[in-house]
Scaffold this motif. Structure first.
Motif, PDB file in Angstrom:
ATOM      1  N   MET A 137       0.834  -1.202   0.000  1.00 21.83           N
ATOM      2  CA  MET A 137       0.000   0.000   0.000  1.00 21.83           C
ATOM      3  C   MET A 137       0.870   1.253   0.000  1.00 21.83           C
ATOM      4  N   LYS A 138       0.457   2.195  -0.811  1.00 25.09           N
ATOM      5  CA  LYS A 138       1.261   3.421  -0.911  1.00 25.09           C
ATOM      6  C   LYS A 138       1.172   4.241   0.364  1.00 25.09           C
ATOM      7  N   GLN A 139       2.277   4.860   0.738  1.00 29.82           N
ATOM      8  CA  GLN A 139       2.284   5.781   1.868  1.00 29.82           C
ATOM      9  C   GLN A 139       2.933   7.083   1.393  1.00 29.82           C
ATOM     10  N   LEU A 140       2.075   8.043   1.059  1.00 30.73           N
ATOM     11  CA  LEU A 140       2.567   9.306   0.507  1.00 30.73           C
ATOM     12  C   LEU A 140       2.204  10.434   1.459  1.00 30.73           C
ATOM     13  N   MET A 141       3.236  11.158   1.892  1.00 27.96           N
ATOM     14  CA  MET A 141       3.036  12.168   2.935  1.00 27.96           C
ATOM     15  C   MET A 141       3.433  13.560   2.443  1.00 27.96           C
ATOM     16  N   ALA A 142       2.828  14.548   3.074  1.00 28.33           N
ATOM     17  CA  ALA A 142       3.202  15.941   2.803  1.00 28.33           C
ATOM     18  C   ALA A 142       3.456  16.635   4.138  1.00 28.33           C
ATOM     19  N   CYS A 143       4.570  17.335   4.213  1.00 31.27           N
ATOM     20  CA  CYS A 143       4.857  18.174   5.382  1.00 31.27           C
ATOM     21  C   CYS A 143       4.651  19.624   4.959  1.00 31.27           C
ATOM     22  N   LEU A 144       3.654  20.270   5.557  1.00 29.73           N
ATOM     23  CA  LEU A 144       3.527  21.718   5.364  1.00 29.73           C
ATOM     24  C   LEU A 144       4.344  22.358   6.477  1.00 29.73           C
ATOM     25  N   THR A 145       5.389  23.083   6.129  1.00 29.87           N
ATOM     26  CA  THR A 145       6.223  23.702   7.167  1.00 29.87           C
ATOM     27  C   THR A 145       6.177  25.220   7.015  1.00 29.87           C
ATOM     28  N   PHE A 146       6.247  25.898   8.152  1.00 26.35           N
ATOM     29  CA  PHE A 146       6.147  27.364   8.160  1.00 26.35           C
ATOM     30  C   PHE A 146       7.304  27.944   8.966  1.00 26.35           C
ATOM     31  N   ASP A 147       8.088  28.795   8.338  1.00 26.43           N
ATOM     32  CA  ASP A 147       9.167  29.482   9.052  1.00 26.43           C
ATOM     33  C   ASP A 147       8.614  30.837   9.501  1.00 26.43           C
ATOM     34  N   PHE A 148       8.291  30.906  10.795  1.00 22.27           N
ATOM     35  CA  PHE A 148       7.724  32.152  11.331  1.00 22.27           C
ATOM     36  C   PHE A 148       8.892  33.073  11.711  1.00 22.27           C
ATOM     37  N   GLY A 168       6.910   8.073   0.251  1.00 22.83           N
ATOM     38  CA  GLY A 168       7.641   9.324   0.082  1.00 22.83           C
ATOM     39  C   GLY A 168       7.057  10.425   0.940  1.00 22.83           C
ATOM     40  N   VAL A 169       7.850  11.430   1.172  1.00 22.72           N
ATOM     41  CA  VAL A 169       7.382  12.590   1.935  1.00 22.72           C
ATOM     42  C   VAL A 169       7.929  13.855   1.274  1.00 22.72           C
ATOM     43  N   LEU A 170       6.999  14.742   0.921  1.00 25.12           N
ATOM     44  CA  LEU A 170       7.391  15.981   0.244  1.00 25.12           C
ATOM     45  C   LEU A 170       7.217  17.152   1.213  1.00 25.12           C
ATOM     46  N   THR A 171       8.231  18.003   1.287  1.00 23.12           N
ATOM     47  CA  THR A 171       8.211  19.104   2.248  1.00 23.12           C
ATOM     48  C   THR A 171       8.017  20.442   1.539  1.00 23.12           C
ATOM     49  N   GLU A 176       0.603  24.898  -9.471  1.00 20.09           N
ATOM     50  CA  GLU A 176       0.720  23.788 -10.423  1.00 20.09           C
ATOM     51  C   GLU A 176       2.049  23.051 -10.218  1.00 20.09           C
ATOM     52  N   ASN A 177       3.145  23.801 -10.067  1.00 15.21           N
ATOM     53  CA  ASN A 177       4.457  23.169  -9.816  1.00 15.21           C
ATOM     54  C   ASN A 177       4.429  22.348  -8.531  1.00 15.21           C
ATOM     55  N   TRP A 178       3.887  22.947  -7.482  1.00 13.54           N
ATOM     56  CA  TRP A 178       3.912  22.291  -6.165  1.00 13.54           C
ATOM     57  C   TRP A 178       3.079  20.997  -6.185  1.00 13.54           C
ATOM     58  N   LEU A 179       1.921  21.033  -6.852  1.00 16.78           N
ATOM     59  CA  LEU A 179       1.102  19.814  -6.940  1.00 16.78           C
ATOM     60  C   LEU A 179       1.766  18.775  -7.834  1.00 16.78           C
ATOM     61  N   ASN A 180       2.433  19.239  -8.898  1.00 19.59           N
ATOM     62  CA  ASN A 180       3.053  18.276  -9.812  1.00 19.59           C
ATOM     63  C   ASN A 180       4.252  17.563  -9.183  1.00 19.59           C
ATOM     64  N   ASP A 181       4.938  18.192  -8.255  1.00 21.55           N
ATOM     65  CA  ASP A 181       6.006  17.474  -7.559  1.00 21.55           C
ATOM     66  C   ASP A 181       5.425  16.332  -6.734  1.00 21.55           C
ATOM     67  N   PHE A 182       4.255  16.570  -6.140  1.00 22.27           N
ATOM     68  CA  PHE A 182       3.594  15.489  -5.400  1.00 22.27           C
ATOM     69  C   PHE A 182       3.093  14.423  -6.376  1.00 22.27           C
ATOM     70  N   GLU A 183       2.531  14.858  -7.493  1.00 20.11           N
ATOM     71  CA  GLU A 183       2.012  13.925  -8.508  1.00 20.11           C
ATOM     72  C   GLU A 183       3.135  13.014  -9.020  1.00 20.11           C
ATOM     73  N   TYR A 184       4.307  13.585  -9.251  1.00 18.78           N
ATOM     74  CA  TYR A 184       5.446  12.780  -9.719  1.00 18.78           C
ATOM     75  C   TYR A 184       5.813  11.714  -8.678  1.00 18.78           C
ATOM     76  N   MET A 185       5.844  12.142  -7.408  1.00 16.57           N
ATOM     77  CA  MET A 185       6.133  11.191  -6.327  1.00 16.57           C
ATOM     78  C   MET A 185       5.081  10.079  -6.312  1.00 16.57           C
ATOM     79  N   ARG A 186       3.817  10.456  -6.502  1.00 16.31           N
ATOM     80  CA  ARG A 186       2.711   9.485  -6.476  1.00 16.31           C
ATOM     81  C   ARG A 186       2.847   8.442  -7.592  1.00 16.31           C
TER      82      ARG A 186
END
Ligand SMILES: [Zn+2]
Length: 279
Positions: free
Chosen positions: A1-12, A227-230, A211-221
């Protein structure tokens, strides 16, 4: 089973990154100050989608906005070390760099009650001393390097890099890298910045960046089972109206693609568990 993760990180960073560049007059300070307006908008959005994120905050900003930092922690987000005053580590001696790191940890501990396990260097610039300093101080992970796009890896110590000679790679350490990329950072896409010797144009249309940000996830998928995309955002950058709409579309788009949102610390533990099982 695929395990695809996204880390939304914020530099305050608030105004600290601008101040560290010598921009201390009222207008650049106000530019960073907008981060304090934007942060509650971001926290509200994360709460709406039940997403836990990782925030990196310099010590001076923790002391400037203690209540906002307390809210970040109260809502279940991770907080990582981002130095004390946002001075790039390459401009510091080893002793000064360690002092910045320790003061940053002390500030976070004072206002959040937690010692950070992760580090992200100011302006993504590691010095030759950084890895030693992080290992000596027991950090689990660091997030300022770019040797992979969507898989954590072990940071090396003792590389020999000489012009005109092949690289000699050093030994792997216990410090885990959560890799990042300027292409997945909001700052270079959006911020117009004029410095004495350079101009960063920024101000791009948010739809193209989305579009770029989603396509990097799409490529990983399409190419990986794990995978984990930050993604890296700054409240005073992403907090403008059209970019907040982009952030919302990013979250919606990632959900559609099957992303699990996770903190950096969570992603590191997931990777370590996988490494142990030797999958
Ligand atoms: Zn920063």
């Amino acid at each position: 089973m695929k395990q695809l993760m996204a880390c939304l990180t914020f530099d305050f960073d608030g105004m600290s990154g601008l101040v560290a560049r010598g921009l201390t007059s009222p207008t650049p300070v106000s530019r960073g100050e907008f981060g304090a307006v934007a942060l509650p908008r971001i926290l509200d959005m994360l709460k709406r989608y039940d997403i836990k994120s990782s925030f990196f905050i310099p010590g001076v900003i923790v002391h400037t906005y203690p209540q906002l930092c307390e809210r970040i922690v109260a809502e279940g987000h991770e907080v990582g070390n981002h130095g004390w005053s946002h001075i790039p580590t390459g401009n510091l001696s080893a002793a000064e760099e360690e002092d910045e790191l320790l003061r940053g940890t002390e500030a976070l501990f004072k206002f959040t009650g937690k010692k950070p396990v992760g580090y992200r260097s100011p302006s993504w610039d590691l010095s030759p001393n950084t890895v030693d300093i992080l290992l000596r101080n027991g950090f689990l992970y660091e997030s300022s390097m770019m040797a992979h796009d969507h898989e954590p890896y072990r940071v090396r110590q003792g590389d020999v890099v000489e012009l005109g000679k092949p690289m000699v790679f050093g030994k792997e350490t216990d410090l885990i890298e959560m890799p990042i990329s300027w292409s997945l950072d909001d700052f270079p896409h959006f911020e117009f910045l004029r410095l004495p010797n350079s101009v960063s144009p920024g101000l791009q249309n948010a739809s193209g960046v989305l579009e770029n940000w989603l396509n990097d996830f799409e490529y990983m998928r399409r190419t990986c089972d794990w995978g984990v995309l930050t993604y890296t955002c700054h409240p005073y950058v992403i907090g403008r109206g059209h970019r907040m709409l982009m952030l919302e579309s990013l979250i919606e788009g990632l959900i559609e693609k099957g992303a699990n949102f996770i903190t950096m610390e969570g992603a590191v533990h997931a990777w370590l568990a996988r490494e142990t099982q030797n999958v």
